[in-house]
Structures are given as structure tokens and as C-alpha cells.
Design an enzyme around this catalytic site. Sequence first.
Site, mmCIF file in Angstrom:
data_model
loop_
_atom_site.group_PDB
_atom_site.id
_atom_site.type_symbol
_atom_site.label_atom_id
_atom_site.label_comp_id
_atom_site.label_asym_id
_atom_site.label_seq_id
_atom_site.Cartn_x
_atom_site.Cartn_y
_atom_site.Cartn_z
ATOM 1 N N PHE A 1 0.858 -1.186 0.000
ATOM 2 C CA PHE A 1 0.000 0.000 0.000
ATOM 3 C C PHE A 1 0.894 1.235 0.000
ATOM 4 O O PHE A 1 1.664 1.457 0.932
ATOM 5 C CB PHE A 1 -0.943 0.070 1.209
ATOM 6 C CG PHE A 1 -1.846 1.273 1.118
ATOM 7 C CD1 PHE A 1 -2.983 1.235 0.321
ATOM 8 C CD2 PHE A 1 -1.540 2.460 1.756
ATOM 9 C CE1 PHE A 1 -3.800 2.358 0.180
ATOM 10 C CE2 PHE A 1 -2.357 3.589 1.620
ATOM 11 C CZ PHE A 1 -3.478 3.537 0.832
ATOM 12 N N ASP B 1 9.161 2.750 2.003
ATOM 13 C CA ASP B 1 7.998 3.579 2.331
ATOM 14 C C ASP B 1 7.734 3.410 3.824
ATOM 15 O O ASP B 1 7.229 2.385 4.269
ATOM 16 C CB ASP B 1 6.790 3.142 1.494
ATOM 17 C CG ASP B 1 5.556 4.011 1.778
ATOM 18 O OD1 ASP B 1 5.568 4.764 2.777
ATOM 19 O OD2 ASP B 1 4.584 3.917 1.006
ATOM 20 N N LYS C 1 2.239 10.935 7.578
ATOM 21 C CA LYS C 1 1.412 10.619 8.745
ATOM 22 C C LYS C 1 1.904 11.292 10.036
ATOM 23 O O LYS C 1 1.640 12.467 10.233
ATOM 24 C CB LYS C 1 1.282 9.098 8.876
ATOM 25 C CG LYS C 1 0.486 8.518 7.685
ATOM 26 C CD LYS C 1 -0.109 7.163 7.926
ATOM 27 C CE LYS C 1 -1.135 6.832 6.848
ATOM 28 N NZ LYS C 1 -0.760 5.809 5.914
HETATM 29 C C1 LIG Z 1 -0.972 5.893 4.424
HETATM 30 C C2 LIG Z 1 0.118 5.393 3.550
HETATM 31 C C3 LIG Z 1 0.413 5.991 2.325
HETATM 32 C C4 LIG Z 1 -0.439 7.090 1.734
HETATM 33 O O1 LIG Z 1 -0.512 8.220 2.527
HETATM 34 P P1 LIG Z 1 -1.700 9.289 2.276
HETATM 35 O O2 LIG Z 1 -1.332 10.423 3.172
HETATM 36 O O3 LIG Z 1 -2.966 8.620 2.654
HETATM 37 O O4 LIG Z 1 -1.647 9.639 0.836
HETATM 38 C C5 LIG Z 1 1.490 5.520 1.611
HETATM 39 N N1 LIG Z 1 2.238 4.507 2.071
HETATM 40 C C6 LIG Z 1 1.989 3.895 3.242
HETATM 41 C C7 LIG Z 1 2.877 2.785 3.695
HETATM 42 C C8 LIG Z 1 0.915 4.303 4.014
HETATM 43 O O5 LIG Z 1 0.642 3.672 5.156
#
Ligand SMILES: *Cc1c(COP(=O)(O)O)cnc(C)c1O
Length: 400
Positions: free
Chosen positions: A140, A225, A254
Site C-alpha cells: 500500500f 515507504d 502521517k
Molecule cells: C498511508 C500510507 C500511504 C499514503 O498516505 P496518504 O497520506 O494517505 O496519501 C502511503 N504509504 C503507506 C505505507 C501508508 O501507510
Amino acid sequence: MDTREYIAIEDRYNAHNYKPLDVVLTRGEGVWVEDVDGKRYMDFLAAYSAVNQGHCHPRLVKVMVEQAARLALTSRAFRNDQLPLLARELCELSGYEMMLPMNSGAEAVETAIKVARKWGYETKRVRDEQAHIITCYGNFHGRTITIVSFSSEEGYREGFGPFTPGFELIPYGDIGALKAAIRPTTVAFLVEPIQGESGVVVPPEGYLRAAREICDQHNLLLITDEIQSGLGRTGKFLAAEHEGVRADMVTIGKALSGGMYPVSAVLADRDVLGVLQPGDHGSTYGGNPLACAVAREALKILVDEDLIQRSAELGEYLCDALHQIQSPHIQKIRGKGLWIGIVLKPEAGGARRFSEALMEYGLLCKDTHGNVIRLAPPLVITRDEIDWAVERLEKVLSVS
Ligand SMILES: *Cc1c(COP(=O)(O)O)cnc(C)c1O
């Protein structure tokens, strides 16, 4: 207005792109939130780790209000006095030479992909338009067209094609598959150190270290990520540190703002981020003084309140307590730090009904991937609060 009325209005006027639990929250403090009917809940999701510092942290509120009253947005056409300080503090904390600020996590991932491709053409001398990036099944990374182009989740893609070419998926945790997928045109391997949305999937020990070696051997960028796994969630500043791995590029977001404001960033050294020239990339809100001031304070709170160490210690405490629960439904418990997935047996009937039952008992958490209850409380949680939560989890999980 009560819960039912708010839900009716939302259902009528807001796009139905989510299926949230039917709780309408109106205030929060630390690990606690309150709904419009005055019922209190413990938040065991922390906005997917955006609220690691706890809801409405007083220091964040103060900085947010003060900076909003002073200067909020300049655009990058002009400079502001917060961006340089965030850049320096973030680089000092992470050990990278440079950073690039964006807003959402998806934008940080998009940025990393653009940088990796440009690096591939300019530094690795990959033929024009041929850059190839390897990613993993179950990933994700966000919701833009390019990012869902390499999602393995049919629901994220269906109806949204045509997709961006240049990506290949391999099984997560499989080093042989990574080796086999590499071509002369491969520029990067993009991976989550732990797959969050997939259900807190922890890869085999040594996976990231082996991926690091392979990327070095083949001159690829390792991009981690850490938007969900980073900033203390797993008990380290970045989750890759568990394996002593330093990625070439890291995306964070985040918790970078402690839930106050959308702030994300890409971290890398000069030889990678330096490929960007003026005009190559940008964002109106990216690096704005309000975002930067909030992010600076959010990072200071992580350090001052020792939240990273807290996550490591209390994560172990929570995990041990969960293992004591006698439940006919639990298949296994996995995770790192205060980030735990309770995997339910197939016959348990899915995790959603457990999330709903927990909500009735005042504990908010989110089912993910059908059969996993994901636990990720704010890192400011105390032992007593964990005990409180475990009691509720036990009540819900022990009945057949
Ligand atoms: C939440 C998340 C994203 C996307 O972040 P948004 O602020 O919702 O666009 C990308 N990568 C990971 C691993 C995430 O948990």
C-alpha cells in the site's frame, strides 16, 4: 444532532469512498476520543499512525495556532523561515543529507518515483522511457493513478485504468523473486519494511538486509515507504533500522505532523535528491511554514517524550498480554513495537464484527484485509491504558 443524524447527512452528501465504523467523533485528547453522544473511546488506530503523538497534543496545538496567526503559506515562489529549520532538523534526526517536503503520503511516494526515474536516466544511464521499478504484492503506497497502477488490490484499481507502465510486482518477503525480477533497466525497489494495510505483515528476518545487498550489487535504489512504519511506530525511528539497513530514499508522512496537518517528505542523500532541478517538481502547499512549524514540533515531541523507546517497550508489553488471551478465534499475533495485527482464523467470520463489538466496549480499532484486527494506539499510551484495552479485547475475543 446525534450520531444517526450525522451519518444520514454524510451518507447523502459525501462520496461513499469509505465504509467507516458508525462512530461520529467530535473531540480528542491523548489516546482518548469522544463522540457526538458524549461516549468516550480509546483510539487504538491513531489515524493509521498519524497520531503517534496523541490527539491534540498541547504543544502541537500551540505551535499550530501561533504559526497560523503568523504566516501559513508563501508558496515556494518565496522562501519562509520554517522550511530551512525543518529540513536541517529532519536530516540531523534521520541521517540523510537532504529532504523534500510534500503534503500527503501518496505525494511523497509519487515524488520518490519521479526522483528514482530521473536518477535512473541521469546516473545509471537507463535508456529513455525504460525505467523499471520493482514493488511487492500486498503493498500500500497510496491512491493516485500511478500508485494504484502497481497495487495488487483489485478494488483499488478496478475502473481506474489505463495505468502507468514501468512497474513489476513480486511476492513480499521473497529475495529470490527480487533477484529474478531485476533487468538492466531496473532503477529501484520500492518496499514497506512492514506491510501495514496488508495486515501488519512482517517479512522474514534478514529480508531488508538482503534486499539492500542486492540493490547495491545491481545499482538500484532501495526505497522504503515508512509513511506508516516510520517515526517510532515499530520502536525505531525508521523500521529499516531493525535490520541495520539504510535505504537510498525514504518516504515519511502521517506522524510527521502528529495528525495536525498533512505533511510528508522524501529523505535521501545529495547524489539522489540532487537530480531535481528548479522547475522539475513542486507543490503549492509543500514546505509551507505552517506545515514545517508543526512538523518540527511533532519531531521534537517524539524525541522529548521518548516515544520511540516507549513504542518498543510497551509494544512488547501489549504483545505479551495479547498472547495470554484464550481465544478460539486467534490464529496468530504479529507486529513490531506498538503495531500489532491479530490474525483471525478463517472460520472466525472476519475481523469487522470484532471491530464493531470492540467499539461497543469503547475501543476503536480497524479490521484490515478481512481477517486482521490492526492495533496501533498513539505512542503516548500508558501501561494502565493498555491493560484497559486488553481487558476489552479479551472480552470480545474469548467468546465463541
Ligand atoms: C498511508 C500510507 C500511504 C499514503 O498516505 P496518504 O497520506 O494517505 O496519501 C502511503 N504509504 C503507506 C505505507 C501508508 O501507510
